[in-house]
Design a protein around this motif. Sequence first.
Motif, PDB file in Angstrom:
ATOM      1  N   LYS A   1       0.954  -1.166  -0.066  1.00 53.47           N
ATOM      2  CA  LYS A   1       0.076  -0.125  -0.106  1.00 53.47           C
ATOM      3  C   LYS A   1       0.842   1.001   0.107  1.00 53.47           C
ATOM      4  N   LYS A   2       2.214   0.919   0.210  1.00 52.01           N
ATOM      5  CA  LYS A   2       3.031   2.214   0.366  1.00 52.01           C
ATOM      6  C   LYS A   2       4.201   2.278  -0.374  1.00 52.01           C
ATOM      7  N   THR A   3       4.317   1.690  -1.596  1.00 50.71           N
ATOM      8  CA  THR A   3       5.359   1.660  -2.456  1.00 50.71           C
ATOM      9  C   THR A   3       5.957   2.903  -2.987  1.00 50.71           C
TER      10      THR A   3
ATOM     11  N   CYS B   1      26.022   5.069 -11.908  1.00 51.62           N
ATOM     12  CA  CYS B   1      24.839   4.899 -12.752  1.00 51.62           C
ATOM     13  C   CYS B   1      23.711   5.274 -11.962  1.00 51.62           C
ATOM     14  N   VAL B   2      22.716   5.331 -12.480  1.00 53.69           N
ATOM     15  CA  VAL B   2      21.317   5.731 -12.062  1.00 53.69           C
ATOM     16  C   VAL B   2      20.938   4.350 -11.214  1.00 53.69           C
ATOM     17  N   VAL B   3      20.408   4.683 -10.014  1.00 54.78           N
ATOM     18  CA  VAL B   3      19.676   3.892  -9.317  1.00 54.78           C
ATOM     19  C   VAL B   3      18.136   4.142  -8.761  1.00 54.78           C
ATOM     20  N   ASN B   4      17.057   3.331  -8.847  1.00 53.90           N
ATOM     21  CA  ASN B   4      15.746   3.725  -8.214  1.00 53.90           C
ATOM     22  C   ASN B   4      15.640   2.858  -7.134  1.00 53.90           C
ATOM     23  N   ASP B   5      15.949   3.340  -5.829  1.00 62.75           N
ATOM     24  CA  ASP B   5      15.802   2.469  -4.652  1.00 62.75           C
ATOM     25  C   ASP B   5      14.367   2.387  -4.345  1.00 62.75           C
ATOM     26  N   VAL B   6      13.567   1.579  -4.931  1.00 58.40           N
ATOM     27  CA  VAL B   6      12.084   1.586  -4.789  1.00 58.40           C
ATOM     28  C   VAL B   6      12.130   0.733  -3.494  1.00 58.40           C
ATOM     29  N   SER B   7      11.084   1.340  -2.692  1.00 58.82           N
ATOM     30  CA  SER B   7      10.842   1.007  -1.288  1.00 58.82           C
ATOM     31  C   SER B   7       9.358   0.957  -0.817  1.00 58.82           C
ATOM     32  N   GLU B   8       9.053  -0.199  -0.220  1.00 58.78           N
ATOM     33  CA  GLU B   8       7.719  -0.309   0.209  1.00 58.78           C
ATOM     34  C   GLU B   8       7.512   0.097   1.834  1.00 58.78           C
ATOM     35  N   ARG B   9       6.880   1.242   1.794  1.00 58.42           N
ATOM     36  CA  ARG B   9       7.358   1.847   3.467  1.00 58.42           C
ATOM     37  C   ARG B   9       6.894   1.071   4.343  1.00 58.42           C
ATOM     38  N   ALA B  10       5.740   0.508   4.226  1.00 60.37           N
ATOM     39  CA  ALA B  10       5.066  -0.209   5.264  1.00 60.37           C
ATOM     40  C   ALA B  10       5.894  -1.503   5.557  1.00 60.37           C
ATOM     41  N   PHE B  11       6.365  -2.209   4.913  1.00 53.80           N
ATOM     42  CA  PHE B  11       7.261  -3.354   4.770  1.00 53.80           C
ATOM     43  C   PHE B  11       8.625  -2.704   5.630  1.00 53.80           C
TER      44      PHE B  11
ATOM     45  N   GLY C   1       8.781  -4.224  11.981  1.00 57.30           N
ATOM     46  CA  GLY C   1       9.967  -4.483  12.578  1.00 57.30           C
ATOM     47  C   GLY C   1      11.102  -3.553  12.177  1.00 57.30           C
ATOM     48  N   PRO C   2      12.112  -3.724  13.167  1.00 54.18           N
ATOM     49  CA  PRO C   2      13.224  -2.482  12.951  1.00 54.18           C
ATOM     50  C   PRO C   2      14.134  -2.740  11.695  1.00 54.18           C
ATOM     51  N   GLN C   3      14.237  -3.671  11.142  1.00 48.24           N
ATOM     52  CA  GLN C   3      15.018  -3.963   9.856  1.00 48.24           C
ATOM     53  C   GLN C   3      14.442  -3.485   8.618  1.00 48.24           C
ATOM     54  N   TRP C   4      15.239  -2.422   7.937  1.00 50.48           N
ATOM     55  CA  TRP C   4      14.584  -1.850   6.739  1.00 50.48           C
ATOM     56  C   TRP C   4      14.319  -3.003   5.309  1.00 50.48           C
ATOM     57  N   ASP C   5      15.283  -3.863   5.506  1.00 53.45           N
ATOM     58  CA  ASP C   5      15.411  -4.780   4.351  1.00 53.45           C
ATOM     59  C   ASP C   5      14.221  -5.391   3.691  1.00 53.45           C
ATOM     60  N   LYS C   6      13.203  -5.516   4.566  1.00 53.89           N
ATOM     61  CA  LYS C   6      12.033  -6.296   3.927  1.00 53.89           C
ATOM     62  C   LYS C   6      11.463  -5.318   2.968  1.00 53.89           C
ATOM     63  N   GLY C   7      11.466  -3.885   3.151  1.00 54.82           N
ATOM     64  CA  GLY C   7      10.756  -2.799   2.415  1.00 54.82           C
ATOM     65  C   GLY C   7      11.677  -2.579   1.192  1.00 54.82           C
TER      66      GLY C   7
END
Length: 283
Positions: free
Chosen positions: A119-121, A151-161, A166-172
């Motif tokens: 819901k929060k990508t 290079c160009v990177v798009n660090d796409v992130s799912e903010r709820a995940f 939990g405290p680790q960002w990796d899931k999102g």
Amino acid sequence: MRLVRYGRPGKEKPGLIDDFGKLRDLSGVIDDIGPEQLSAKALRKLAKLDPETLPAVRGNPRFGVPLAKVGKFIGIGLNYSDHAAESGMPVPKEPIVFMKATSCLNGPDDPIMLPQGSKKTDWEVELGVVIGTRAQYVSEEDALKYVAGYCVVNDVSERAFQLERGPQWDKGKGCDTFGPVGPWLVTQDDIYDVQQLDLYLDLNGKRMQTGSTATMIFTVAQLVSYLSKFMTLEPGDIIATGTPPGVGQGRKPQRFLKKGDQLRLGIAGLGEQQADVIAWQAR
């Protein structure tokens, strides 16, 4: 040099973009663009080639991730003070480090898939740093000697995940297609000052992000040196160095990606990505 990998997913060939913007085939010279081709010696050898002697590629083939066999995909969080402010977080005293799964790597113009339950990508245009030489405990003064290019990177992130589960960002950060990279790997010699590059991102034709690497909290040299104290950086590792303000999470009201959205993003001298947002599908 502007190095690329082009063709169908999993079948990419090595190439380069010449001074006139024409795609040239490198497969008669090297098998691929990967860790073995990123050393200073290997890049000097490629730089001596006359692009006009290489076959021109017809049409407009798909570009893949511009390097193969990526070992580590390392992210840096909150590396622009104005992005930290819009996120409601303090400016970090040391770089915030997380990992993006290499299975999220995506061609620069390939579709971005919304993961199931998302819901929060969100979007994040970032400068990517590609390591060319093994780095362990390197100084800031020498750090850029270990970099093959950018290079160009798009660090796409799912903010709820990322933030609510939990405290680790990796899931999102590591969902499938959440790591578009490219279109080009631009070697060090073609970038006059990596701390003076403009970044931008448009959503459906509207400018969302505008920034400059001049406002990074931790410079590229500082990041390479810092990371090399905690892990060995290997040729082919990618470091995504953080994003300027304008992400969906920081907007009022917040705006997150949905099916049918179109993203256009780039960095001066490093090319541009264009991607459609689609629903998740097995790949």
